[in-house]
Write a protein that holds these residues in place. Structure first.
Motif, short mmCIF file in Angstrom:
data_model
loop_
_atom_site.label_atom_id
_atom_site.label_comp_id
_atom_site.label_asym_id
_atom_site.label_seq_id
_atom_site.Cartn_x
_atom_site.Cartn_y
_atom_site.Cartn_z
N UNK A 8 0.83 -1.22 0.00
CA UNK A 8 0.00 0.00 0.00
C UNK A 8 0.86 1.26 0.00
N UNK A 9 0.34 2.28 -0.65
CA UNK A 9 1.02 3.58 -0.63
C UNK A 9 0.96 4.18 0.77
N UNK A 10 2.05 4.82 1.18
CA UNK A 10 2.06 5.50 2.47
C UNK A 10 1.62 6.95 2.27
N UNK A 11 1.36 7.64 3.36
CA UNK A 11 0.77 8.99 3.29
C UNK A 11 1.61 9.95 2.47
N UNK A 12 2.94 9.92 2.63
CA UNK A 12 3.81 10.85 1.91
C UNK A 12 3.77 10.59 0.41
#
Length: 334
Positions: A8-12
């Protein structure tokens, strides 16, 4: 081996991709009008190459949002530009604009890259950095060939290595100021140049806006930029440093807006944000207290200006909300 796209993509990473989409869609709108009004052939070529590159980024980002099941931002579209509007800026400004925007992009993408984990996202932003390095170099070469490159001051420096021996190098309570460091001159020049670009844009937007509150906001930005340019060039003069040479106002007399109020407000706020970021770096990198105080004053002025713009754009429902973390308490279905 784990499929990288299953991570999954992280927030940044989400933030970086979203900001990239917004920036590219805004840039395409600006460039479409520039391309329909540019006269110089070499300038037209570099504008077209940049527009094609941004359109490619938009398609890549759209595909990535789809794979990651993220909503594609509205950003800016053909509804935000009237390519048939009369010329608003000079050809010289187009080249300065490309140089300035490529510098901002290199800085922003480097910050994003430093906070990115997934290898495919790192590759995406690494490529963007190299593309904007090429754009900066190409625009710089063209500006130099046309004799319009606004250069940082040339100064003589000491021919021997020296060490700082007194605290007054940074703080002098008796008013004696040491000569400017080359890095301090560099920050002063960067602030002058960014304000030159910002003044041209806010002048043009204020001239064509049909909403008085918005026009007042743009002209407030012009006044702010003019004041900061004047104070910083005066400082260089007092220090015996050559001041940057420029003579073009960069703005024509058209009264027809090529861009939507949403785009013009968003662009003005983005410029203010970039200026605030640059001032923060200047404060951290400056060793003379009088300069730090001047930058902190500008920082406060730019923050206030940005807040005014945010109030206007939110009131009109034109500010697209960046990705936001879900508050799980709000998902309870009871």
């Amino acid at each position: 081996m784990t499929n990288i796209k299953q991570i999954p993509l992280i927030s940044s990473e989400i933030n970086g991709l979203w900001n990239s989409y917004m920036s590219d869609t805004l840039l395409v709108c600006m460039l479409k009008h520039f391309l329909n009004r540019v006269e110089d052939e070499k300038t037209s070529v570099i504008l077209q190459e940049t527009c094609d590159l941004s359109n490619k980024h938009i398609q890549e980002l759209t595909n990535l949002f789809g794979v990651e099941q993220l909503p594609v931002p509205d950003g800016f579209t053909d509804k935000d530009v009237n390519i048939n509007a009369p010329r608003l800026f000079t050809d010289a400004f187009y080249l300065h604009y490309l140089g300035f925007m490529s510098t901002v992009a290199m800085h922003n993408y480097t910050l994003i890259l430093n906070q990115t984990a997934r290898s495919d996202i790192r590759a995406f932003f690494s490529k963007r950095i190299h593309e904007y390095i090429d754009l900066y170099n190409n625009s710089a070469d063209l500006r130099l060939s046309k004799g319009i490159f606004i250069r940082a001051p040339r100064v003589e420096v000491s021919k021997q290595v020296e060490y700082i021996k007194k605290s007054s190098f940074m703080i002098d309570y008796f008013g004696e100021k040491r000569p400017l460091l080359t890095r301090e001159i560099t920050h002063i020049f960067n602030s002058i140049f960014s304000n030159i670009v910002g003044r041209a844009i806010t002048t043009a937007f204020g001239q064509v806006s049909k909403i008085k509150e918005n026009s007042d906001f743009y002209f407030e930005g012009k006044t702010l930029a003019t004041k900061q340019i004047g104070e910083l060039t005066s400082l260089l003069t007092q220090e015996g440093i050559p001041i940057p040479s420029y003579s073009d106002s960069y703005v024509n007399d058209s009264l027809i807006a090529p861009f939507s109020e949403k785009l013009m407000l968003s662009h003005s706020m983005a410029l203010a944000s970039s200026g605030i970021s640059s001032l923060g770096m200047a404060i951290a990198d400056t060793m003379r207290v009088d300069l730090q105080g001047k930058y902190m004053k500008y920082f406060a002025e730019d923050m206030k200006y940005s807040k005014t713009g945010a109030d206007i754009i939110i009131k009109n429902g034109w500010l697209e909300q960046p990705p936001q973390a879900v508050k799980h308490e709000n998902l309870v279905g009871v």
